[in-house]
Design an enzyme around this catalytic site. Structure first.
Site, mmCIF file in Angstrom:
data_model
loop_
_atom_site.group_PDB
_atom_site.id
_atom_site.type_symbol
_atom_site.label_atom_id
_atom_site.label_comp_id
_atom_site.label_asym_id
_atom_site.label_seq_id
_atom_site.Cartn_x
_atom_site.Cartn_y
_atom_site.Cartn_z
ATOM 1 N N GLU A 1 12.221 -9.136 19.948
ATOM 2 C CA GLU A 1 11.006 -9.125 19.108
ATOM 3 C C GLU A 1 10.349 -7.758 19.217
ATOM 4 O O GLU A 1 10.227 -7.222 20.331
ATOM 5 C CB GLU A 1 9.985 -10.137 19.643
ATOM 6 N N SER B 1 5.707 -11.269 27.147
ATOM 7 C CA SER B 1 6.102 -12.418 26.332
ATOM 8 C C SER B 1 4.952 -12.895 25.469
ATOM 9 O O SER B 1 5.147 -13.754 24.608
ATOM 10 C CB SER B 1 6.498 -13.593 27.213
ATOM 11 N N HIS C 1 10.257 -7.020 23.083
ATOM 12 C CA HIS C 1 10.391 -8.241 23.886
ATOM 13 C C HIS C 1 11.818 -8.796 23.829
ATOM 14 O O HIS C 1 12.256 -9.312 22.799
ATOM 15 C CB HIS C 1 9.369 -9.286 23.385
ATOM 16 N N ASN D 1 7.663 -17.297 21.490
ATOM 17 C CA ASN D 1 6.926 -18.155 22.421
ATOM 18 C C ASN D 1 5.847 -19.002 21.744
ATOM 19 O O ASN D 1 5.436 -20.023 22.283
ATOM 20 C CB ASN D 1 6.349 -17.319 23.560
#
Ligand code: CAA
Length: 285
Positions: free
Chosen positions: A154, A121, A142, A192
């Site tokens: 991602e 992440s 991701h 994130n």
């Protein structure tokens, strides 16, 4: 064969790993799911069956597709079984040292043309890739939780990632029916980098007594149309994972605005990690 993936290995049978394995198997790939813990594999098998059944009951999947997915899926506790995978994706704990050790082992086990991918992440793809002899065949892929429902993936290229590897990752994501966005190899990537400061700020709001957990979540749910309030979402993701990602942002970017809230640290220290431990910002019985 970077442009014709057929066999996908997934390391780590937790929430993310079994979700990735499920979607890959549903999308027609032959999937090998690994965990060193036999019980984790049994739990993953049960969760995958429950999720597939749910999708069938909601008419999102045909019963024949569910059966096909289960046929495509194999489980193993032995990493040695990954030798003939075309792509192996790692979805283990968000800890750089443990991931580096795993990738060194995968590099030795898998064929030279196997692509290695990380579902990290937040951790640098370039640093993870450097633990292998194949940084050109290394990439960040991701997924979002819950993987069977969330559309986004991602993609993060390391400094040495080849075009062929990116092309293979893009094809995989398309075949899985997901939408790819590309983010640079920067701490927390894209989702994130934006999501964790919001969650952290919600924890600060609770810590400072600005509102109750319920009101913080109601404010963001009803006021900004989020499906879950930030504290509920943090419990869903896992408070240890949220803290680990915030540490990566704080340590690597160096800006104090990413300082994890002391209350979040305390919850993690207490073992209140969210849904998975039955207690986080809320109680789950
Ligand atoms: N398998 C199959 N179906 C599932 C499922 C699963 N694992 N989880 C949920 N569903 C289905 C439900 O059956 C339901 O289907 P219908 O719409 O057809 O009824 C639908 O998803 C919605 O589920 P629920 O009604 O149970 O609950 P909900 O409406 O609250 O939705 C949710 C659940 C999809 C999780 C929604 O709350 C949501 O989108 N929350 C935000 C999730 C999010 O932000 N995820 C990203 C986290 S960040 C991340 O993952 C990256 C990271 O690095 C930390």
């Amino acid at each position: 064969m970077e442009d014709a993936l057929t066999k996908i290995g997934v390391v780590g049978a937790g929430q993310m790993g079994h979700g990735i394995a499920q979607v890959a198997a549903t999308s027609g790939f032959s999937v090998l799911l690994n965990d060193r813990d036999e019980q984790a594999l049994t739990a993953a098998g049960n969760a995958i069956e429950a999720s597939l059944d749910k999708l069938v009951s909601k008419d999102r999947l045909k019963a024949s597709q569910r059966d096909g997915a289960l046929e495509n899926l194999e489980m193993t506790t032995d990493l040695g079984d990954f030798a003939d995978c075309d792509l192996v994706i790692e979805a283990i704990v968000e800890n750089e040292e443990i991931k580096l050790d795993l990738f060194t082992r995968l590099d030795a086990i898998t064929a030279d043309d196997t692509i290695l991918a990380s579902n990290t992440s937040s951790i640098s793809i370039t640093r993870l890739a450097a633990s292998t002899q194949r940084p050109d065949r290394f990439i960040g892929i991701h997924f979002m939780n819950p993987v069977p429902i969330m559309k986004l993936v991602e993609v993060i290229e390391g400094l040495a990632t080849s075009e062929a590897t990116t092309h293979a990752a893009r094809s995989l994501i398309e075949q899985m029916g997901k939408t790819a966005v590309f983010a640079s190899d920067s701490p927390g990537f894209l989702v994130n980098r934006i999501l964790m400061p919001m969650i952290n700020e919600a924890v600060f709001a609770l810590h400072e007594g600005i509102a109750t957990a319920e009101d913080i979540d109601a404010a963001m749910k009803l006021g900004t149309n989020q499906p879950m309030g930030p504290l509920t979402l943090a419990d869903f993701i896992g408070l240890d994972t949220c803290l680990a990602i915030l540490e990566v942002l704080h340590d690597n970017i160096g800006d104090p605005k990413y300082r994890p809230c002391p209350l979040l640290r305390n919850y993690v220290a207490a073992g209140w990690l969210g849904r998975k431990t039955g207690r986080g910002f809320y109680n789950y019985g």
